[in-house]
Write a protein that holds these residues in place. Structure first.
Motif, PDB file in Angstrom:
ATOM      1  N   GLN A 112       0.840  -1.205   0.000  1.00  0.00           N
ATOM      2  CA  GLN A 112       0.000   0.000   0.000  1.00  0.00           C
ATOM      3  C   GLN A 112       0.876   1.255   0.000  1.00  0.00           C
ATOM      4  O   GLN A 112       0.636   2.204  -0.755  1.00  0.00           O
ATOM      5  CB  GLN A 112      -0.918  -0.007   1.223  1.00  0.00           C
ATOM      6  CG  GLN A 112      -2.062  -1.006   1.110  1.00  0.00           C
ATOM      7  CD  GLN A 112      -2.833  -1.160   2.411  1.00  0.00           C
ATOM      8  OE1 GLN A 112      -2.321  -0.902   3.486  1.00  0.00           O
ATOM      9  NE2 GLN A 112      -4.081  -1.579   2.309  1.00  0.00           N
ATOM     10  N   TYR A 113       1.908   1.245   0.848  1.00  0.00           N
ATOM     11  CA  TYR A 113       2.823   2.392   0.862  1.00  0.00           C
ATOM     12  C   TYR A 113       3.518   2.555  -0.487  1.00  0.00           C
ATOM     13  O   TYR A 113       3.650   3.660  -1.010  1.00  0.00           O
ATOM     14  CB  TYR A 113       3.875   2.223   1.956  1.00  0.00           C
ATOM     15  CG  TYR A 113       3.493   2.829   3.285  1.00  0.00           C
ATOM     16  CD1 TYR A 113       3.420   4.205   3.437  1.00  0.00           C
ATOM     17  CD2 TYR A 113       3.232   2.044   4.394  1.00  0.00           C
ATOM     18  CE1 TYR A 113       3.087   4.773   4.659  1.00  0.00           C
ATOM     19  CE2 TYR A 113       2.903   2.599   5.617  1.00  0.00           C
ATOM     20  CZ  TYR A 113       2.823   3.969   5.747  1.00  0.00           C
ATOM     21  OH  TYR A 113       2.491   4.529   6.935  1.00  0.00           O
ATOM     22  N   LEU A 114       3.977   1.433  -1.055  1.00  0.00           N
ATOM     23  CA  LEU A 114       4.673   1.512  -2.348  1.00  0.00           C
ATOM     24  C   LEU A 114       3.744   2.053  -3.426  1.00  0.00           C
ATOM     25  O   LEU A 114       4.150   2.881  -4.246  1.00  0.00           O
ATOM     26  CB  LEU A 114       5.181   0.131  -2.756  1.00  0.00           C
ATOM     27  CG  LEU A 114       6.495  -0.339  -2.137  1.00  0.00           C
ATOM     28  CD1 LEU A 114       6.782  -1.758  -2.583  1.00  0.00           C
ATOM     29  CD2 LEU A 114       7.638   0.575  -2.552  1.00  0.00           C
ATOM     30  N   GLY A 115       2.500   1.592  -3.415  1.00  0.00           N
ATOM     31  CA  GLY A 115       1.539   2.075  -4.412  1.00  0.00           C
ATOM     32  C   GLY A 115       1.287   3.564  -4.249  1.00  0.00           C
ATOM     33  O   GLY A 115       1.273   4.316  -5.239  1.00  0.00           O
ATOM     34  N   ALA A 116       1.115   3.999  -2.986  1.00  0.00           N
ATOM     35  CA  ALA A 116       0.871   5.424  -2.752  1.00  0.00           C
ATOM     36  C   ALA A 116       2.069   6.245  -3.199  1.00  0.00           C
ATOM     37  O   ALA A 116       1.929   7.298  -3.839  1.00  0.00           O
ATOM     38  CB  ALA A 116       0.584   5.659  -1.268  1.00  0.00           C
ATOM     39  N   THR A 166      10.826  10.047   1.395  1.00  0.00           N
ATOM     40  CA  THR A 166      10.928   9.535   2.758  1.00  0.00           C
ATOM     41  C   THR A 166       9.992   8.360   3.011  1.00  0.00           C
ATOM     42  O   THR A 166       9.970   7.836   4.116  1.00  0.00           O
ATOM     43  CB  THR A 166      10.602  10.627   3.783  1.00  0.00           C
ATOM     44  OG1 THR A 166       9.366  11.220   3.423  1.00  0.00           O
ATOM     45  CG2 THR A 166      11.663  11.683   3.811  1.00  0.00           C
ATOM     46  N   VAL A 167       9.204   7.973   2.016  1.00  0.00           N
ATOM     47  CA  VAL A 167       8.193   6.947   2.272  1.00  0.00           C
ATOM     48  C   VAL A 167       8.479   5.663   1.496  1.00  0.00           C
ATOM     49  O   VAL A 167       8.387   4.565   2.050  1.00  0.00           O
ATOM     50  CB  VAL A 167       6.784   7.485   1.936  1.00  0.00           C
ATOM     51  CG1 VAL A 167       5.762   6.373   1.951  1.00  0.00           C
ATOM     52  CG2 VAL A 167       6.399   8.563   2.931  1.00  0.00           C
ATOM     53  N   ALA A 168       8.856   5.785   0.227  1.00  0.00           N
ATOM     54  CA  ALA A 168       8.931   4.594  -0.619  1.00  0.00           C
ATOM     55  C   ALA A 168       9.842   3.520  -0.030  1.00  0.00           C
ATOM     56  O   ALA A 168       9.478   2.346   0.015  1.00  0.00           O
ATOM     57  CB  ALA A 168       9.412   4.984  -2.016  1.00  0.00           C
ATOM     58  N   SER A 196      -1.845   3.867   9.723  1.00  0.00           N
ATOM     59  CA  SER A 196      -0.930   4.944   9.305  1.00  0.00           C
ATOM     60  C   SER A 196      -0.858   5.071   7.790  1.00  0.00           C
ATOM     61  O   SER A 196      -0.743   6.176   7.268  1.00  0.00           O
ATOM     62  CB  SER A 196       0.463   4.704   9.879  1.00  0.00           C
ATOM     63  OG  SER A 196       1.134   3.698   9.155  1.00  0.00           O
ATOM     64  N   VAL A 197      -0.963   3.957   7.081  1.00  0.00           N
ATOM     65  CA  VAL A 197      -0.787   4.038   5.628  1.00  0.00           C
ATOM     66  C   VAL A 197      -1.901   4.868   4.989  1.00  0.00           C
ATOM     67  O   VAL A 197      -1.696   5.524   3.970  1.00  0.00           O
ATOM     68  CB  VAL A 197      -0.708   2.628   5.014  1.00  0.00           C
ATOM     69  CG1 VAL A 197      -2.028   1.909   5.100  1.00  0.00           C
ATOM     70  CG2 VAL A 197      -0.249   2.702   3.579  1.00  0.00           C
ATOM     71  N   TRP A 198      -3.065   4.891   5.623  1.00  0.00           N
ATOM     72  CA  TRP A 198      -4.173   5.636   5.027  1.00  0.00           C
ATOM     73  C   TRP A 198      -4.059   7.136   5.250  1.00  0.00           C
ATOM     74  O   TRP A 198      -4.837   7.907   4.700  1.00  0.00           O
ATOM     75  CB  TRP A 198      -5.515   5.093   5.520  1.00  0.00           C
ATOM     76  CG  TRP A 198      -5.697   3.720   4.973  1.00  0.00           C
ATOM     77  CD1 TRP A 198      -5.542   2.545   5.634  1.00  0.00           C
ATOM     78  CD2 TRP A 198      -5.973   3.387   3.602  1.00  0.00           C
ATOM     79  NE1 TRP A 198      -5.709   1.488   4.776  1.00  0.00           N
ATOM     80  CE2 TRP A 198      -5.972   1.976   3.520  1.00  0.00           C
ATOM     81  CE3 TRP A 198      -6.207   4.129   2.449  1.00  0.00           C
ATOM     82  CZ2 TRP A 198      -6.210   1.302   2.329  1.00  0.00           C
ATOM     83  CZ3 TRP A 198      -6.443   3.458   1.260  1.00  0.00           C
ATOM     84  CH2 TRP A 198      -6.445   2.059   1.208  1.00  0.00           C
ATOM     85  N   LEU A 199      -3.085   7.553   6.087  1.00  0.00           N
ATOM     86  CA  LEU A 199      -2.820   8.989   6.186  1.00  0.00           C
ATOM     87  C   LEU A 199      -2.118   9.504   4.934  1.00  0.00           C
ATOM     88  O   LEU A 199      -2.126  10.700   4.658  1.00  0.00           O
ATOM     89  CB  LEU A 199      -1.953   9.273   7.420  1.00  0.00           C
ATOM     90  CG  LEU A 199      -2.670   9.173   8.766  1.00  0.00           C
ATOM     91  CD1 LEU A 199      -1.662   9.143   9.893  1.00  0.00           C
ATOM     92  CD2 LEU A 199      -3.625  10.339   8.933  1.00  0.00           C
ATOM     93  N   VAL A 200      -1.481   8.586   4.175  1.00  0.00           N
ATOM     94  CA  VAL A 200      -0.720   9.037   3.007  1.00  0.00           C
ATOM     95  C   VAL A 200      -1.630   9.601   1.912  1.00  0.00           C
ATOM     96  O   VAL A 200      -1.443  10.739   1.480  1.00  0.00           O
ATOM     97  CB  VAL A 200       0.196   7.919   2.474  1.00  0.00           C
ATOM     98  CG1 VAL A 200       0.893   8.354   1.201  1.00  0.00           C
ATOM     99  CG2 VAL A 200       1.220   7.542   3.526  1.00  0.00           C
ATOM    100  N   PRO A 201      -2.656   8.836   1.440  1.00  0.00           N
ATOM    101  CA  PRO A 201      -3.530   9.438   0.420  1.00  0.00           C
ATOM    102  C   PRO A 201      -4.202  10.712   0.915  1.00  0.00           C
ATOM    103  O   PRO A 201      -4.364  11.669   0.144  1.00  0.00           O
ATOM    104  CB  PRO A 201      -4.572   8.349   0.130  1.00  0.00           C
ATOM    105  CG  PRO A 201      -4.289   7.215   1.027  1.00  0.00           C
ATOM    106  CD  PRO A 201      -2.985   7.425   1.703  1.00  0.00           C
ATOM    107  N   THR A 246       2.995  12.259  10.165  1.00  0.00           N
ATOM    108  CA  THR A 246       2.453  11.368  11.198  1.00  0.00           C
ATOM    109  C   THR A 246       2.531   9.926  10.727  1.00  0.00           C
ATOM    110  O   THR A 246       2.903   9.016  11.480  1.00  0.00           O
ATOM    111  CB  THR A 246       0.995  11.747  11.511  1.00  0.00           C
ATOM    112  OG1 THR A 246       0.965  13.114  11.885  1.00  0.00           O
ATOM    113  CG2 THR A 246       0.448  10.907  12.636  1.00  0.00           C
ATOM    114  N   SER A 247       2.206   9.726   9.447  1.00  0.00           N
ATOM    115  CA  SER A 247       2.304   8.388   8.884  1.00  0.00           C
ATOM    116  C   SER A 247       3.730   7.852   8.999  1.00  0.00           C
ATOM    117  O   SER A 247       3.963   6.742   9.467  1.00  0.00           O
ATOM    118  CB  SER A 247       1.856   8.435   7.422  1.00  0.00           C
ATOM    119  OG  SER A 247       1.983   7.189   6.831  1.00  0.00           O
ATOM    120  N   SER A 248       4.712   8.693   8.604  1.00  0.00           N
ATOM    121  CA  SER A 248       6.109   8.249   8.670  1.00  0.00           C
ATOM    122  C   SER A 248       6.546   8.016  10.108  1.00  0.00           C
ATOM    123  O   SER A 248       7.375   7.142  10.378  1.00  0.00           O
ATOM    124  CB  SER A 248       7.034   9.289   8.028  1.00  0.00           C
ATOM    125  OG  SER A 248       6.904   9.247   6.634  1.00  0.00           O
TER     126      SER A 248
END
Lengths: 627, 273
Positions: A112-116, A166-168, A196-201, A246-248
């Motif tokens: 999910q993080y990689l896709g975002a 900082t995320v991928a 946390s991953v849903w904070l990214v989108p 916050t996600s990171s």
């Protein structure tokens, strides 16, 4: 205490009561949350100018939207209701839908993080293409007003930094591979990780949509005191970055705890894989510095809404800049440490040679982490007192010593190796070349007298694109090709992989080498129009940039194709030794049937070197695990 | 051992060739200004010397790593149809190599911090001492959103404008100039909430200094070449710190003229009022 990854329960299809897929329900609840909170704000703090949308209302509404989004995406069933005593519902463990819902499996969350990150890389990359299109001419063409262009610059930078760079490799590859590499079945805090991953989108949409609230021109740094008089869209820049950081931060806490407490038997610190070391050092940096930037952004936001006069002449005009770079420089090491770690991960495997000077490579990562908090004010040589120039230039030069240790380890490993020149190898070597240019141009920028000319020119822009794209994105691509067989049990086409690698390498250098020349010629940053004499060089830079964009598209399409339809490949195609290769590909939900025991180094090759991993045959191992 | 000798020879030859090319590039313009351009002031000359020195330092490092990458790709490459075999040598440490690497990288960093950085800064600091700038032309530089305003209190010029009414900076060559940098708007009552940071940058001079709201900063500078924006587009005043939508347009023309031309210009400007 134990958080089972799966539960025996009713089939997810039949237990579902929500009428909408979680993402759609999240959007709906977010809209409701926004309306409710914005209305509350309008009622409590009525504005004479605007009946409904005010600065305060937009901020309050955003928090309502965040709550609605997180509840709607699955927080209601999986977090809130279990807190009140209801049983935790099962999560989907197969099918494509699991990537679009709340998940507990670190591998699903990693993807999910990689896709975002990849999606955001495309959005921010398209913005970069638009910027380069504008810069083909010295007069306004695509962006008719400078604020349109400057807003595009700000969104491009913010999204690339906080959602891709900082995320991928941390939220994405870190979440997916660290638990596999240290031999555990789950992360320490899977529930928090799943949220946390849903904070990214949310953060990405907030930043990308911010111009609707008012265009802002500060770029990704949000410099005060301009920010306080700039467009209201900056509020959504602060809030979007708040969601992303916050996600990171949750990723950092989760992975640090996982590495500290969930290593399998025999996984001593001396045996911990380099990539896990990279993620550990990055996570410590994140835990130290992300709260600092969040506090700074809260101050900036309050200053904009109230206003408190914190950062103008009545306060401290340079205060924000110091606070920003106190985080901002560690940030670039947050970006690059996983990349340096990946080099040491891939090269020994591909070269069939023991990792050279492993303790030095680890020390390099640790010392970069320690020094990174002492160099930050080198972004401000044109602003600071003379007395501050000497110490900050000193530490800035010195950080190249531990950074060089990454090169020391890889070069020592390459020497006399049997290097298989596969696509990941090629990309690591390219990354070393690009990061070398990024580092060497840093020498010029760290020199204060030269910095007084180069600061805020395209020389600086070239420098940090060499470190971030050249260092991090190339290493990210190397890692994607390297681990592709792990993700999906399929592999890529060596021809298209190499073509894609060479394409982006050539186009990247053709684009960004020009930036150095442009900067020396007097091209400054944050300009949509510029003196005419710079046009020919800018024109060719843009042409190269379009090729670079196409090159990234080719690689992404190729990776997605290989993931879905690529040729099947054996379990451990590279003959790597680290634990992620000791399970099937793609790994089962619980990663390992029997937890492996580490008895030796993953990085030692040679005749008669015993297998570093033992799979216990006793039943004890499986009994201890849930399910 | 054989590869080591070949590598060493290639590294020395490559570095020498690189240094030769870098020197040719540096000397392609007078005073070693080939790649740097911004050298028409006393401070710019400090910068260009640092820049040139760092190019010479960077070349052997660049050649070393690039050569190593090429060696890995061609010399140490596994043959295509060969089965996966371990490398013959499995050296996991080499104290001499690691020690040399660490010592050299520390010494090299200390060197470039001391010279050109600290030594150059000493020159910059000295150039900012009033005692070293006798009889300067004082130019009040006011930055506002989005305009550079130049006034010359010694010559009773409140705003220096050219024939078409644009702000222009005139300065005499080879004479110290004292720029007094402030950010405010002289045309309106002071509004603290819209006062922002600007960057006073003349690309041809090789120096920039930020203008901070609420602060008065002094920059001493001596122009060393006759030039004007019309003949050299790098001779311009450009805002280098993003300051809002008008930032790209925040520039002004510059004329570096002889002492007598400057006196004549100042007289004519003062007469205009």
């Amino acid at each position: 205490m134990a958080q089972p990854l799966t539960k025996e329960g009713p089939d997810p299809e039949t237990r579902r009561v929500a009428p909408l897929p979680p993402v759609l329900r999240g959007f709906l609840w977010a809209a409701i949350g926004f309306i409710v909170f914005a209305a509350l704000a309008a009622w409590l703090d009525p504005s004479r100018v605007s009946p409904y949308i005010t600065a305060v209302g937009a901020v309050a509404g955003w928090f309502g939207a965040m709550i609605g989004w997180l509840l709607g995406i699955g927080g209601y069933e999986h977090v809130v209701k279990p807190m009140m005593g209801y049983p935790s519902p099962a999560v989907r463990t197969s099918g494509w839908r699991r990537y679009y819902e709340y998940a507990l499996d670190h591998k699903v969350i990693g993807i999910q993080y990689l896709g975002a990150s990849t999606g955001t890389f495309l959005i921010a990359g398209l913005i970069a293409m638009a910027m380069r299109f504008q810069l083909m001419s010295y007069r306004p063409t695509l962006f008719h007003y400078p604020q349109n262009y400057l807003n595009a610059v700000g969104i491009h930078g913010t999204l690339m930094m906080f959602t891709v760079a900082t995320v991928a490799m941390v939220g994405g590859l870190g979440n997916y591979f660290v638990p596999l590499m240290i031999g555990t079945r789950e992360t320490m805090f899977p529930k928090a990780s799943g949220m946390s991953v849903w904070l990214v989108p949310l953060g990405v949409l907030t930043v990308a949509m911010s111009p609707l609230l008012g265009q802002w021109t500060t770029g990704w740094r949000g410099y005060e005191p301009l920010a306080s008089s700039d467009g209201s869209g900056l509020l959504y820049y602060y809030l979007g970055v708040f969601a992303l950081t916050t996600s990171s931060l949750i990723v950092a806490i989760n992975l640090t705890a996982t590495i500290l407490f969930k290593r399998t038997r025999g996984m001593t610190w001396n045996r911990l894989p380099l990539f896990a070391w990279g993620i550990l050092t990055v996570s410590l940096l994140n835990i130290i510095w992300l709260p600092e930037i969040q506090t700074t952004f809260v101050l900036g936001m309050l200053d904009k809404v109230m206003p408190l006069n914190l950062f103008n002449v009545f306060g401290q005009p340079l205060g924000y800049e110091y606070l920003f770079w106190l985080f901002g420089h560690p940030e670039v090491y947050i970006v690059v440490l996983p990349a340096l770690a990946i080099w040491s991960e891939i090269i020994p495997v591909m070269g069939r040679k023991s990792l050279f000077a492993r303790p030095i490579a680890v020390l390099g990562l640790v010392f970069v982490m320690l020094l990174s908090g002492m160099v930050w004010a080198h972004h401000m040589f044109t602003m600071m007192r003379f007395s501050e120039m000497l110490p900050f230039s000193f530490f800035t030069e010195m950080i190249s010593i531990p950074t060089g240790f990454a090169y020391l380890a890889v070069i020592g490993t390459l020497w006399n190796s049997r290097l298989r020149l596969t696509t990941p190898t090629l990309l690591v070597l390219m990354s070393m070349f690009n990061f070398l240019i990024g580092g060497l141009t840093g020498l010029f920028l760290a020199d204060v007298p030269a910095n007084l000319q180069l600061h805020n020119t395209f020389f600086v822009v070239g420098h940090f694109h060499y470190t971030i794209i050249g260092g991090m994105v190339f290493s990210w691509m190397a890692a994607m090709y390297y681990w592709l067989p792990k993700f999906s049990g399929r592999t890529y086409s060596e021809f298209w992989g190499k073509l894609g690698a060479i394409w982006v390498f050539v186009a990247f250098n053709a684009t960004f080498l020009n930036f150095f020349i442009l900067g020396l010629h007097g091209m400054n940053r944050w300009v949509s129009v510029y003196p005419k004499y710079l046009q020919p060089e800018n024109f060719w830079t843009s042409i190269a940039a379009f090729f670079l964009g196409a090159g990234f598209a080719i690689n992404i399409i190729h990776i997605v194709w290989a993931w879905m339809k690529g040729p099947k490949v054996k379990e451990n195609p590279w003959d790597a030794k680290t634990l992620e290769w000791r399970t099937s590909s793609p790994p089962p939900t619980k990663n390992f049937d029997t937890l492996p025991v580490v008895v030796g180094s993953f990085y030692t090759y040679g005749e008669g070197v015993p297998d570093p991993v033992e799979i216990p045959v006793s039943e004890m191992e499986t009994k201890g695990s849930p399910g | 051992m054989g590869s080591l000798v070949v590598f060493g020879i290639l590294w020395i030859v490559g570095s020498l060739l690189g240094e030769w090319g870098a020197t040719a590039w540096i000397d392609s313009a007078p005073n070693g200004t080939g790649p740097y351009f911004g050298t028409a002031s006393n401070l710019g000359l400090v910068g260009v010397h640092a820049f040139d020195f760092l190019i010479w330092v960077a070349v052997p490092i660049f050649v070393f790593v690039v050569l190593m990458i090429l060696f890995a790709m061609f010399k140490f490459r596994a043959r295509r149809d060969e089965n996966v075999t371990n490398a013959p040598s499995q050296v996991r440490n080499n104290k001499a190599f690691v020690g040399t690497w660490i010592v050299i990288s520390i010494l090299l960093n200390l060197l470039i911090w001391l010279h050109p950085n600290a030594s150059g800064l000493e020159q910059v600091f000295a150039a900012q001492l009033p005692a070293n700038n006798p009889k300067p032309v004082v130019i009040d530089v006011t930055a506002r959103q989005w305009e550079w305003i130049f006034s010359y209190p010694q010559y009773h010029i409140t705003q220096s404008l050219n024939a078409s009414g644009q702000d222009t900076l005139y300065m005499p060559v080879n004479r110290p100039v004292k720029f007094v940098l402030r950010s405010y708007d002289p045309f309106h009552s002071y509004a603290h909430q819209v006062d922002v940071i600007h960057g006073f940058w003349i690309p041809a001079f090789g120096v920039k200094y930020d203008v901070i709201p609420g602060e008065t900063r002094i920059l001493y500078l001596t122009a060393t070449k006759l030039m004007s924006t019309e003949t050299n587009p790098m001779a311009r005043v450009q805002c280098s710190e993003v300051c809002g939508p008008g930032h790209p347009y925040m520039e002004a023309n510059l004329h570096v003229v002889t002492g007598s031309q400057f006196a004549a210009w100042a007289k004519a400007q003062a007469a205009r009022g």
